[in-house]
Each structure stands twice: as structure tokens, then as C-alpha cells.
Design an enzyme around this catalytic site. Structure first.
Site, PDB file in Angstrom:
ATOM      1  N   GLY A  46      15.035  41.316  77.587  1.00 60.88           N
ATOM      2  CA  GLY A  46      14.593  42.144  76.475  1.00 60.88           C
ATOM      3  C   GLY A  46      13.745  41.331  75.524  1.00 60.88           C
ATOM      4  O   GLY A  46      13.756  40.094  75.554  1.00 60.88           O
ATOM      5  N   GLN A  51      10.031  38.957  67.533  1.00 61.86           N
ATOM      6  CA  GLN A  51       9.976  37.723  68.327  1.00 61.86           C
ATOM      7  C   GLN A  51       8.536  37.352  68.669  1.00 61.86           C
ATOM      8  O   GLN A  51       8.251  36.202  68.998  1.00 61.86           O
ATOM      9  CB  GLN A  51      10.770  37.878  69.630  1.00 61.86           C
ATOM     10  CG  GLN A  51      12.273  37.855  69.441  1.00 61.86           C
ATOM     11  CD  GLN A  51      12.983  37.950  70.773  1.00 61.86           C
ATOM     12  OE1 GLN A  51      13.111  39.032  71.328  1.00 61.86           O
ATOM     13  NE2 GLN A  51      13.420  36.830  71.304  1.00 61.86           N
ATOM     14  N   CYS A  93      18.811  33.707  74.631  1.00 61.06           N
ATOM     15  CA  CYS A  93      17.727  34.380  73.905  1.00 61.06           C
ATOM     16  C   CYS A  93      16.418  33.625  74.146  1.00 61.06           C
ATOM     17  O   CYS A  93      16.412  32.393  74.123  1.00 61.06           O
ATOM     18  CB  CYS A  93      18.054  34.390  72.417  1.00 61.06           C
ATOM     19  SG  CYS A  93      16.798  35.170  71.401  1.00 61.06           S
ATOM     20  N   LEU A  94      15.331  34.366  74.350  1.00 63.72           N
ATOM     21  CA  LEU A  94      14.032  33.725  74.565  1.00 63.72           C
ATOM     22  C   LEU A  94      13.584  32.922  73.342  1.00 63.72           C
ATOM     23  O   LEU A  94      12.762  32.017  73.470  1.00 63.72           O
ATOM     24  CB  LEU A  94      12.962  34.775  74.908  1.00 63.72           C
ATOM     25  CG  LEU A  94      13.119  35.498  76.253  1.00 63.72           C
ATOM     26  CD1 LEU A  94      12.064  36.590  76.384  1.00 63.72           C
ATOM     27  CD2 LEU A  94      13.031  34.529  77.429  1.00 63.72           C
ATOM     28  N   HIS A 135      21.850  43.037  71.362  1.00 62.22           N
ATOM     29  CA  HIS A 135      21.116  41.797  71.085  1.00 62.22           C
ATOM     30  C   HIS A 135      19.724  42.118  70.511  1.00 62.22           C
ATOM     31  O   HIS A 135      19.306  41.525  69.512  1.00 62.22           O
ATOM     32  CB  HIS A 135      21.009  40.997  72.394  1.00 62.22           C
ATOM     33  CG  HIS A 135      20.274  39.698  72.276  1.00 62.22           C
ATOM     34  ND1 HIS A 135      20.900  38.484  72.328  1.00 62.22           N
ATOM     35  CD2 HIS A 135      18.958  39.428  72.097  1.00 62.22           C
ATOM     36  CE1 HIS A 135      20.002  37.518  72.191  1.00 62.22           C
ATOM     37  NE2 HIS A 135      18.816  38.067  72.052  1.00 62.22           N
ATOM     38  N   GLU A 136      19.031  43.085  71.128  1.00 65.88           N
ATOM     39  CA  GLU A 136      17.674  43.429  70.673  1.00 65.88           C
ATOM     40  C   GLU A 136      17.700  44.128  69.314  1.00 65.88           C
ATOM     41  O   GLU A 136      16.866  43.864  68.451  1.00 65.88           O
ATOM     42  CB  GLU A 136      16.941  44.291  71.709  1.00 65.88           C
ATOM     43  CG  GLU A 136      16.742  43.630  73.070  1.00 65.88           C
ATOM     44  CD  GLU A 136      16.236  42.200  73.019  1.00 65.88           C
ATOM     45  OE1 GLU A 136      15.419  41.865  72.131  1.00 65.88           O
ATOM     46  OE2 GLU A 136      16.676  41.385  73.849  1.00 65.88           O
ATOM     47  N   HIS A 139      18.086  41.652  66.679  1.00 73.18           N
ATOM     48  CA  HIS A 139      16.792  41.018  66.372  1.00 73.18           C
ATOM     49  C   HIS A 139      16.031  41.855  65.347  1.00 73.18           C
ATOM     50  O   HIS A 139      15.483  41.326  64.384  1.00 73.18           O
ATOM     51  CB  HIS A 139      15.922  40.937  67.634  1.00 73.18           C
ATOM     52  CG  HIS A 139      16.088  39.678  68.430  1.00 73.18           C
ATOM     53  ND1 HIS A 139      15.897  38.424  67.899  1.00 73.18           N
ATOM     54  CD2 HIS A 139      16.396  39.482  69.744  1.00 73.18           C
ATOM     55  CE1 HIS A 139      16.103  37.515  68.845  1.00 73.18           C
ATOM     56  NE2 HIS A 139      16.410  38.131  69.984  1.00 73.18           N
TER      57      HIS A 139
HETATM   58 NI    NI Z   1      16.873  37.365  71.874  1.00 71.16          NI
END
Ligand code: NI
Length: 172
Positions: A46, A51, A93-94, A135-136, A139
Site C-alpha cells: 500500500g 508518503q 513500511c516503505l 496502516h494506510e 498514514h
Molecule cells: Ni507505510
């Protein structure tokens, strides 16, 4: 189409709450296409708009990296309307590359939002989907999964992360 740069912790934009999307214009559509491409390239499950530097309440999700049945999901202005249960699971997480840890979250969530075409979406998530949805949406509210850890574990994380960053620099 084009790849976007993914902001990494401790970039301040990750702490900002995003603003609701009012207009699904060509600029927003272009951003969504680029976010999908960037998520696939990074092999993430995701990606949230902040981000990649856009403070808009929208995210993209694709579980096909881990589960081959996952459809591509584009969520505009998503909100969690119901949560159920609680479960511990590994998360990454990216924006925090190279770090994974176990985080406790509700096991099942019910989401409302709109599609990129402006249609109402209602979505029920369990398992991995429930985890990624939360999670998204975190964010989009300016929260990272490390904000869900206890203060002691977060201190350990920060020390470890600084070390990881230093090692990554030395490798270059
Ligand atoms: Ni993340």
C-alpha cells in the site's frame, strides 16, 4: 506515468494529517496512476499520498505481492467506521525501510470512502487487508506504525534505525 520519490522517516510530511480530496480532477487522477506505479515498483502492499509528498486523503492498496487474489484498491477519503477484535502481526513500511515489528491492531475493520470515479465504497477487511487498510489510513492521519508501539519499544526502534541509516550511508 512516472515513479515518485517515497519520503522516509523522519520526514515531517509523514506526521501531517492529509486533507480530504474535493476534486477528482486530472491532476488527482495522474497522482493516483503514479502512486500505483510507485507502489508496484517498490513492491509495497500500500501507499498513502503523503508518503509521496501530497497531503491528500487518498491511498492505494494491492496485496498481490503477498496474496495473489488481491485486487487493486484505490481509496479516496477513507474512514474506519467499525473495528472488531485485536491481533498482533508483523508490519513494515516503505517509509521505514529495513525495519519490521509486531504491532497490535483490530482484526477486522469496516471502511467507507469513495472510488477514483467518485462512487461510494464500503469495504470490509479481515486478515492482511484489515492490517494494510489501517496502516494506510494511519498514514493519512499522520501516524506511522512506530507511533503504535510502546514508548520503550519506540526508543529501541529509534536507536536501531539510526544505526541502519548510518550503515546504509557507509555502504554508499
Ligand atoms: Ni507505510
Amino acid at each position: 506515468m512516472g515513479l515518485l520519490e517515497i519520503n522516509k522517516f523522519p520526514d515531517k510530511i509523514l506526521k501531517q494529517k492529509t486533507l480530504p480530496v474535493k476534486n477528482l480532477d486530472s491532476l488527482t487522477q495522474h497522482l493516483i496512476d503514479n502512486m500505483i506505479e510507485t507502489m508496484h515498483f517498490a513492491r509495497g502492499l500500500g501507499l498513502a499520498a503523503n508518503q509521496v509528498g501530497a497531503t491528500k486523503r487518498l491511498c492505494v492498496i494491492d496485496l498481490s505481492v503477498k496474496e495473489d487474489k488481491g485486487p487493486l484498491i484505490v481509496l479516496v477519503n477513507p474512514v474506519i467506521v467499525e473495528k472488531e477484535g485485536m491481533i498482533d502481526a508483523e508490519e513494515g513500511c516503505l517509509s521505514i525501510p529495513g525495519y519490521m515489528t509486531s504491532i497490535k491492531r483490530p482484526e477486522k475493520v469496516f471502511i467507507k470512502g469513495i472510488s477514483r470515479e467518485g462512487k461510494d465504497i464500503e469495504l470490509e477487511g479481515t486478515g492482511l487487508l484489515a492490517r494494510v487498510l489501517q496502516h494506510e489510513i494511519d498514514h493519512l492521519d499522520g501516524l506511522l506504525f512506530i507511533d503504535r508501539m510502546s514508548p520503550i519499544r519506540r526508543e529501541f526502534f529509534k536507536r536501531r534505525y539510526r544505526k541502519l541509516l548510518k550503515e546504509a550511508k557507509e555502504e554508499k
